[in-house]
Every structure is written in C-alpha cells, then in structure tokens.
Motif scaffolding. Structure first.
Motif, PDB file in Angstrom:
ATOM      1  N   GLN A  52      76.837  62.894  51.697  1.00 27.42           N
ATOM      2  CA  GLN A  52      76.944  61.279  52.099  1.00 27.42           C
ATOM      3  C   GLN A  52      77.831  61.098  53.402  1.00 27.42           C
ATOM      4  OE1 GLN A  52      77.352  58.223  48.920  1.00 27.42           O
ATOM      5  NE2 GLN A  52      76.107  57.859  50.904  1.00 27.42           N
ATOM      6  N   THR A  93      70.836  60.177  58.553  1.00 25.72           N
ATOM      7  CA  THR A  93      70.060  58.785  58.394  1.00 25.72           C
ATOM      8  C   THR A  93      70.739  57.722  57.415  1.00 25.72           C
ATOM      9  OG1 THR A  93      68.113  60.338  58.138  1.00 25.72           O
ATOM     10  CG2 THR A  93      67.884  58.176  57.517  1.00 25.72           C
ATOM     11  N   ASN A  95      71.243  54.394  55.526  1.00 22.44           N
ATOM     12  CA  ASN A  95      70.412  53.738  54.405  1.00 22.44           C
ATOM     13  C   ASN A  95      71.154  52.617  53.741  1.00 22.44           C
ATOM     14  OD1 ASN A  95      72.366  55.288  53.114  1.00 22.44           O
ATOM     15  ND2 ASN A  95      70.854  56.895  51.937  1.00 22.44           N
ATOM     16  N   CYS A 123      68.325  45.877  60.229  1.00 20.47           N
ATOM     17  CA  CYS A 123      68.008  46.357  58.670  1.00 20.47           C
ATOM     18  C   CYS A 123      66.455  46.880  58.761  1.00 20.47           C
ATOM     19  CB  CYS A 123      68.150  45.493  57.628  1.00 20.47           C
ATOM     20  SG  CYS A 123      70.117  45.269  57.452  1.00 20.47           S
ATOM     21  N   SER A 127      65.451  50.584  58.733  1.00 17.77           N
ATOM     22  CA  SER A 127      65.208  50.771  57.621  1.00 17.77           C
ATOM     23  C   SER A 127      66.437  51.283  56.496  1.00 17.77           C
ATOM     24  CB  SER A 127      64.297  52.222  57.339  1.00 17.77           C
ATOM     25  OG  SER A 127      63.438  52.088  56.294  1.00 17.77           O
ATOM     26  N   ILE A 128      67.303  49.966  56.793  1.00 18.46           N
ATOM     27  CA  ILE A 128      68.565  49.922  56.141  1.00 18.46           C
ATOM     28  C   ILE A 128      68.639  48.579  55.070  1.00 18.46           C
ATOM     29  CG2 ILE A 128      70.954  49.188  56.361  1.00 18.46           C
ATOM     30  CD1 ILE A 128      70.582  50.845  58.908  1.00 18.46           C
ATOM     31  N   SER A 129      69.346  48.813  53.716  1.00 18.21           N
ATOM     32  CA  SER A 129      69.354  47.844  52.849  1.00 18.21           C
ATOM     33  C   SER A 129      70.871  47.326  52.920  1.00 18.21           C
ATOM     34  CB  SER A 129      69.391  48.408  51.363  1.00 18.21           C
ATOM     35  OG  SER A 129      68.027  49.049  51.179  1.00 18.21           O
ATOM     36  N   GLY A 150      75.140  56.653  54.813  1.00 12.77           N
ATOM     37  CA  GLY A 150      73.938  57.444  55.221  1.00 12.77           C
ATOM     38  C   GLY A 150      73.879  58.847  54.569  1.00 12.77           C
ATOM     39  N   LYS A 151      72.798  59.934  54.852  1.00 12.51           N
ATOM     40  CA  LYS A 151      72.903  61.061  54.007  1.00 12.51           C
ATOM     41  C   LYS A 151      72.369  61.981  55.144  1.00 12.51           C
ATOM     42  CE  LYS A 151      68.703  59.996  51.839  1.00 12.51           C
ATOM     43  NZ  LYS A 151      67.817  59.841  50.844  1.00 12.51           N
ATOM     44  N   LYS A 219      68.007  56.554  66.502  1.00 13.85           N
ATOM     45  CA  LYS A 219      67.480  57.142  65.334  1.00 13.85           C
ATOM     46  C   LYS A 219      66.369  58.244  65.444  1.00 13.85           C
ATOM     47  CE  LYS A 219      65.762  56.173  60.876  1.00 13.85           C
ATOM     48  NZ  LYS A 219      65.521  54.910  59.743  1.00 13.85           N
TER      49      LYS A 219
END
Ligand code: ADP
Ligand code: MG
Length: 346
Positions: A52, A93, A95, A123, A127-129, A150-151, A219
């Motif tokens: 993470q 990436t 998230n 977002c 592709s982010i919450s 991110g991960k 990205k």
C-alpha cells in the motif's frame, strides 16, 4: 530549544533540510514499512505480494495558486492530479483519496461546488474513490490538502533510491511548459490589473497554459512501462524542476549523473515563449516546475524498449557517486548541476 543560539529562519535552513531535521528522531516501529520518509510516497506491506502506498500534498492560496487566474474547477483537478503523480512515481496505482479544505468566508458555496466538480472530474479520469476528508473555516484564502492511497506489487515498487552506475536516465513527455504557462498568466494578470478593460492575450499559449492549470498525472506511463515489462530502477515525479529532482534521485541512490541538456524534451510552444520572455529555454527545462512528468532510471537491458517509444527521452546516464552530478550543455561543457526549484519561504 537552546535560546542561547539565535533563532533560525526557515529560509536559512531550506525546505529539505528542515524536513530532515524535524523527522530525524522518528524511527520506524513496524516491519511492514518498506518505504518511509524521503520518497514520493510511503510504502506499507499489506501481505507477501502487495504494498500500500500513501502520500499527502497541500495546495495553498497565494503559495501554490492564485485564484485570479486559476479557475476553481481546474484547481480541484490539479489538487488530485499532483497527488496521483506521487503515487505514479512509486510505479503504483492510486485508488482512494481524502480531501480536506480550510476555507475563508470569501468563498461561496457555488465556488466550492466548482472546486469539487474538478475533484470529481479527476476522480473519474484516474479511477479514484473519494472516501473522506475534513472541512474547516480559515481566516484567509483556501487551503486544500489531499491524502492519497494506492497499491503496487512488491516486486514492482520503485523508490528514489534504486539507481545504479551505468543505468540510463529517462524522462516522460516534455518539460518547462507549466513554468512558461505561469509566466504568461502572470503577465496577463499584471496587464489586467493595470487596465481591467483589456482582454487577456492567451491565444497561441493554449498548450503551456493547460500544462500549468490542468496538469495530467502520468498514470498512462505506468501502464506503458507495465506493458513493456520495464520496472525502472528508481523513479521520482518532476514537481519542483528537473535539476532538483535529479539531485534528489542521485542523493537517495548515492550515485552521480551526467545529464545531456540538449536531450531534454521541450515543446516548441515552450521554447518560443521562453525566447519571447528573454529566458534561456535550457534554464527553463532544467528549473521550471510543475510539469508532473516522470523521471526514472532503467537498467541498460531495457534500453531497446524505451528508446523506440515516443513517450520517453533518454537524457543522461548514472555514474559513480564520486564522479559527481553534471549538466553537459550543447557545447560539451560540463557544469555541476544545481537546483533552483521553488522558494516558498522568504
Ligand atoms: P513530493 O515533492 O514528492 O511531494 P516532498 O518534497 O513534499 O515530496 O517531501 C519529501 C519527503 O518528505 C516525503 O517522503 C514526505 O512524505 C516527507 N515530508 C514532507 N514534509 C514532512 C513533514 N512535515 N513531516 C514528515 N515528513 C514530511
Ligand atoms: Mg513527488
């Protein structure tokens, strides 16, 4: 505090030494921590495979943005994008984000809705919450702080510290545009202040103004590297300026570097605007900040994959630490690389 000594100004110590000094007493108490203070994001092992990553950034009115020419929707987008950029710099990436705002009464509800429309657009794009935040009153202006998660697979996490002798130095996209965009916006602001009836002259500067107002975190570069099967040996995002970031990378990796100035990619609009402003394009490419491109090093074995890709430029190579860090100009003259970067503290 030893009051026998005169109190020091922050500007005398400098931003990076200050962080080093303040954080020196802190040691990691957790074996899951794989990357701590000093990189674009921290890394915490979730299990045997995944890390993470977490990072945080401020945007402060009057320091990072001027509401006179920064539309709030763009500001919201930029606030997310600059955070995504730090996650990309770990080869990860993004998230999740939390968003905190400290806002003065000069801002209306509608203004904040605009800000959040920009945050929402980013977002969607990345592709982010959005999962939380904080809202408070402030005596002046507007401050936005975003924390991002991110991960990344453990085998692919890329730190600032992995560059080694003979690696190649690579940058994505082109540099100096955001800085020249800022120069144009500042110039038009002065013209407007002198005579509000004069319309700003922004035609012909669309690319560089967009680079300043709506930076796109790369990205897409992380996806391309993944598709090419290239894991950089080290990486950092270009937020403060190329020279400053090269110095960070080399310091963290304990290596030297030869940077070839003429290889630094620049858009023709950036070069032309620099010349119009009587600025040396080479200096702009080295010290102009906020391009949010990715600067990384690769092992020589990966050169074939990178060389042929139009997104990348090979701008130098890594040397032994004892060889120093040099900028080699068009004439072949080597000069020790220095960072101007941004000076926020006076
Ligand atoms: P970036 O430009 O990539 O956002 P910074 O230059 O802001 O990175 O920060 C460099 C490193 O120092 C990062 O690892 C960051 O988390 C850490 N850092 C910055 N400010 C502080 C602080 N006040 N306390 C602890 N760590 C900090
Ligand atoms: Mg960074």
């Amino acid at each position: 505090m030893d009051h026998q000594q005169p109190l020091r100004k922050i500007s005398e110590v400098g931003e990076f030494s200050l962080i080093e000094e303040l954080t020196r007493p802190f040691q990691s108490k957790h074996s899951e921590l794989v990357v701590g203070i000093g990189d674009d994001a921290a890394g915490i092992c979730l299990d045997d495979e995944l890390v993470q990553v977490i990072s945080t950034d401020f945007l402060v009115e009057g320091v990072h943005f001027d509401p006179m020419y920064m539309p709030l929707k763009h500001l919201g987008y930029k606030a997310v994008s600059v955070n995504v950029s730090d996650i990309c710099a770990m080869n990860a990436t993004a998230n999740f984000i939390t968003v905190s705002i400290a806002v003065s009464s000069k801002y209306s509800v509608e203004a904040l809705e605009e800000l959040y429309a920009g945050i929402h657009a980013a977002c969607e794009k990345f592709s982010i919450s959005l999962v939380g935040g904080d809202t408070t009153a402030a005596p002046f202006g507007l401050t936005i702080s975003i924390t991002i998660l991110g991960k990344v697979e453990k085998t692919k996490i890329t730190k600032r510290s992995g560059a080694k002798n003979f690696d190649l130095l690579v940058v994505s996209g082109d540099l100096g545009g955001a800085y020249m965009g800022l120069q144009v916006l500042e110039r038009e602001k002065e013209v407007f202040k002198a005579n509000p009836k004069i319309q700003p002259e922004l035609e012909g500067f669309d690319y560089i103004i967009q680079r300043q107002l709506k930076p796109e975190a790369r990205k897409d570069i992380i996806t391309i590297l993944n598709q090419l099967g290239v894991v950089p040996t080290s990486m950092i995002d270009v937020s403060d300026g190329l020279a400053s970031e090269i110095l960070h990378l080399c310091k963290a990796s304990q290596v030297g570097c030869h940077l070839y100035g003429e290889k630094i990619p620049m858009d023709t609009q950036t070069i032309q605007t620099a010349l119009d402003f009587d600025l040396d394009p080479a200096t702009v490419s080295l010290n102009g900040g906020e391009d949010y491109e990715l600067l990384f090093t690769i092992d020589q074995k990966d050169v074939g994959n990178i060389q042929s890709n139009p997104h990348f430029a090979i701008i130098g190579h890594i040397t032994d630490a004892n060889d120093g860090i040099y900028h080699i100009d068009k004439q072949g003259t080597a000069v020790a690389l220095k960072a101007q970067g941004w000076k926020h503290f006076n």
